[in-house]
Design a protein around this motif. Structure first.
Motif, PDB file in Angstrom:
ATOM      1  N   HIS A  39       0.796  -1.223   0.000  1.00  0.00           N
ATOM      2  CA  HIS A  39       0.000   0.000   0.000  1.00  0.00           C
ATOM      3  C   HIS A  39       0.835   1.283   0.000  1.00  0.00           C
ATOM      4  O   HIS A  39       0.446   2.260  -0.644  1.00  0.00           O
ATOM      5  N   PRO A  40       1.978   1.348   0.720  1.00  0.00           N
ATOM      6  CA  PRO A  40       2.786   2.577   0.650  1.00  0.00           C
ATOM      7  C   PRO A  40       3.210   2.923  -0.774  1.00  0.00           C
ATOM      8  O   PRO A  40       3.148   4.081  -1.182  1.00  0.00           O
ATOM      9  N   ALA A  41       3.621   1.905  -1.534  1.00  0.00           N
ATOM     10  CA  ALA A  41       4.027   2.151  -2.924  1.00  0.00           C
ATOM     11  C   ALA A  41       2.828   2.591  -3.761  1.00  0.00           C
ATOM     12  O   ALA A  41       2.943   3.469  -4.622  1.00  0.00           O
ATOM     13  N   LEU A  42       1.681   1.958  -3.504  1.00  0.00           N
ATOM     14  CA  LEU A  42       0.470   2.315  -4.236  1.00  0.00           C
ATOM     15  C   LEU A  42       0.054   3.756  -3.944  1.00  0.00           C
ATOM     16  O   LEU A  42      -0.283   4.513  -4.855  1.00  0.00           O
ATOM     17  N   MET A  43       0.106   4.137  -2.675  1.00  0.00           N
ATOM     18  CA  MET A  43      -0.287   5.494  -2.298  1.00  0.00           C
ATOM     19  C   MET A  43       0.717   6.527  -2.803  1.00  0.00           C
ATOM     20  O   MET A  43       0.352   7.683  -3.059  1.00  0.00           O
ATOM     21  N   ASP A  44       1.963   6.136  -2.954  1.00  0.00           N
ATOM     22  CA  ASP A  44       2.946   7.045  -3.560  1.00  0.00           C
ATOM     23  C   ASP A  44       2.546   7.390  -4.993  1.00  0.00           C
ATOM     24  O   ASP A  44       2.721   8.527  -5.444  1.00  0.00           O
TER      25      ASP A  44
ATOM     26  N   VAL B 207      -0.514   7.448  -6.072  1.00  0.00           N
ATOM     27  CA  VAL B 207      -1.664   8.350  -5.975  1.00  0.00           C
ATOM     28  C   VAL B 207      -1.187   9.769  -5.696  1.00  0.00           C
ATOM     29  O   VAL B 207      -1.644  10.728  -6.327  1.00  0.00           O
ATOM     30  N   ARG B 208      -0.256   9.927  -4.759  1.00  0.00           N
ATOM     31  CA  ARG B 208       0.240  11.263  -4.415  1.00  0.00           C
ATOM     32  C   ARG B 208       0.952  11.929  -5.580  1.00  0.00           C
ATOM     33  O   ARG B 208       1.002  13.158  -5.663  1.00  0.00           O
ATOM     34  N   ALA B 209       1.525  11.127  -6.469  1.00  0.00           N
ATOM     35  CA  ALA B 209       2.204  11.704  -7.632  1.00  0.00           C
ATOM     36  C   ALA B 209       1.222  12.393  -8.560  1.00  0.00           C
ATOM     37  O   ALA B 209       1.595  13.294  -9.312  1.00  0.00           O
ATOM     38  N   ARG B 210      -0.033  11.991  -8.518  1.00  0.00           N
ATOM     39  CA  ARG B 210      -1.056  12.565  -9.395  1.00  0.00           C
ATOM     40  C   ARG B 210      -2.019  13.490  -8.668  1.00  0.00           C
ATOM     41  O   ARG B 210      -2.602  14.387  -9.280  1.00  0.00           O
ATOM     42  N   VAL B 211      -2.214  13.252  -7.371  1.00  0.00           N
ATOM     43  CA  VAL B 211      -3.209  14.013  -6.618  1.00  0.00           C
ATOM     44  C   VAL B 211      -2.519  14.734  -5.460  1.00  0.00           C
ATOM     45  O   VAL B 211      -1.916  14.096  -4.601  1.00  0.00           O
ATOM     46  N   GLY B 212      -2.626  16.065  -5.445  1.00  0.00           N
ATOM     47  CA  GLY B 212      -1.964  16.848  -4.415  1.00  0.00           C
ATOM     48  C   GLY B 212      -2.917  17.563  -3.481  1.00  0.00           C
ATOM     49  O   GLY B 212      -2.504  18.463  -2.760  1.00  0.00           O
ATOM     50  N   ASP B 213      -4.181  17.161  -3.498  1.00  0.00           N
ATOM     51  CA  ASP B 213      -5.177  17.814  -2.650  1.00  0.00           C
ATOM     52  C   ASP B 213      -4.926  17.444  -1.188  1.00  0.00           C
ATOM     53  O   ASP B 213      -5.048  16.299  -0.797  1.00  0.00           O
ATOM     54  N   LYS B 214      -4.560  18.449  -0.364  1.00  0.00           N
ATOM     55  CA  LYS B 214      -4.212  18.209   1.028  1.00  0.00           C
ATOM     56  C   LYS B 214      -5.432  17.909   1.893  1.00  0.00           C
ATOM     57  O   LYS B 214      -5.286  17.528   3.057  1.00  0.00           O
ATOM     58  N   ARG B 215      -6.625  18.091   1.361  1.00  0.00           N
ATOM     59  CA  ARG B 215      -7.828  17.848   2.160  1.00  0.00           C
ATOM     60  C   ARG B 215      -8.177  16.370   2.266  1.00  0.00           C
ATOM     61  O   ARG B 215      -9.082  15.998   2.991  1.00  0.00           O
ATOM     62  N   TRP B 216      -7.431  15.536   1.539  1.00  0.00           N
ATOM     63  CA  TRP B 216      -7.584  14.094   1.674  1.00  0.00           C
ATOM     64  C   TRP B 216      -6.307  13.520   2.249  1.00  0.00           C
ATOM     65  O   TRP B 216      -5.205  13.991   1.962  1.00  0.00           O
ATOM     66  N   SER B 217      -6.435  12.519   3.083  1.00  0.00           N
ATOM     67  CA  SER B 217      -5.264  11.855   3.660  1.00  0.00           C
ATOM     68  C   SER B 217      -4.864  10.707   2.756  1.00  0.00           C
ATOM     69  O   SER B 217      -5.463   9.628   2.797  1.00  0.00           O
ATOM     70  N   TRP B 218      -3.855  10.929   1.915  1.00  0.00           N
ATOM     71  CA  TRP B 218      -3.448   9.904   0.961  1.00  0.00           C
ATOM     72  C   TRP B 218      -2.380   9.016   1.597  1.00  0.00           C
ATOM     73  O   TRP B 218      -1.351   9.416   1.937  1.00  0.00           O
TER      74      TRP B 218
END
Length: 207
Positions: A189-194, A196-207
């Motif tokens: 999951h850490p690699a998967l969420m990385d 996601v963070r590369a594409r989505v930078g909205d700080k209002r969600w906890s990625w």
């Protein structure tokens, strides 16, 4: 709901959501490094939540209740769709929404004697997940290879078979099949969420 009536709220919401999804996909496709910093406002948009509810309520799993005991029919008949979505939107906008634990059931695995764990989320959680999917899917679709067919919209196993048949008639002689045991359970999951963070930078969600 009637989705064919151009005057219906659902029809107008579908058209608007599709237009926004088309833009998101185009922007993601045009710039592979673009980060999207405002997905929260789309996920909480009344139109996106309405389409998400329609998909959840129309799914065959709508009759299954989560830990709160509520099914889609219960929400429709006892709470009302409008009231349910309005309250859900307030919870999301005020940051008061909290996902609840899933209800777990062990069910037989198709073609096997083994059992696999099925998690049943509440209707509210499913609607939020569906709305988030409406926003994220067109973004990440731009990053998939054309030869990828698994769990993607408008693609199915028959398409993969057709492509293999095409290659088999053009000098390819081998087809390799592999399977990752418990893939969704074991994926890091850490690699998967990385990703996601590369594409989505909205700080209002906890990625």
């Amino acid at each position: 709901m009637n989705t064919r009536d151009p005057e219906s709220v659902l029809y107008r919401a579908e058209r608007r959501v599709l237009e926004i999804q088309t833009k998101l996909h185009r922007w993601a496709n045009d710039d592979p490094h673009r980060r999207f910093d405002d997905v929260f406002s789309l996920v909480t948009d009344p139109g996106f939540l309405l389409i998400a509810w329609d998909r959840v309520a129309g799914n065959k799993g709508a009759r299954s209740a989560g830990v709160d005991g509520q099914t889609a029919a219960f929400v429709r008949d006892r709470i009302g769709e409008d009231n349910f979505l309005a309250e859900l939107r307030v919870q999301l906008k005020t940051r008061g929404f909290r996902p609840t634990p899933v209800k777990e059931r062990m069910i037989p695995k198709r073609g096997s004697r083994k059992l696999h764990r099925l998690g049943i989320a509440t209707v509210a959680d499913r609607v939020v997940q569906a709305s988030l999917k409406l926003v994220l899917e067109p973004i990440f679709e731009a990053d998939f290879d054309p030869c990828s067919y698994g769990f993607r919209p408008n693609r199915r196993a028959h398409d993969a078979v057709f492509e293999m048949r095409h290659y088999a008639t053009n000098s390819y002689e081998w087809v390799l099949e592999g399977d990752i045991e418990a893939c969704f359970d074991e994926i890091p999951h850490p690699a998967l969420m990385d990703r996601v963070r590369a594409r989505v930078g909205d700080k209002r969600w906890s990625w």
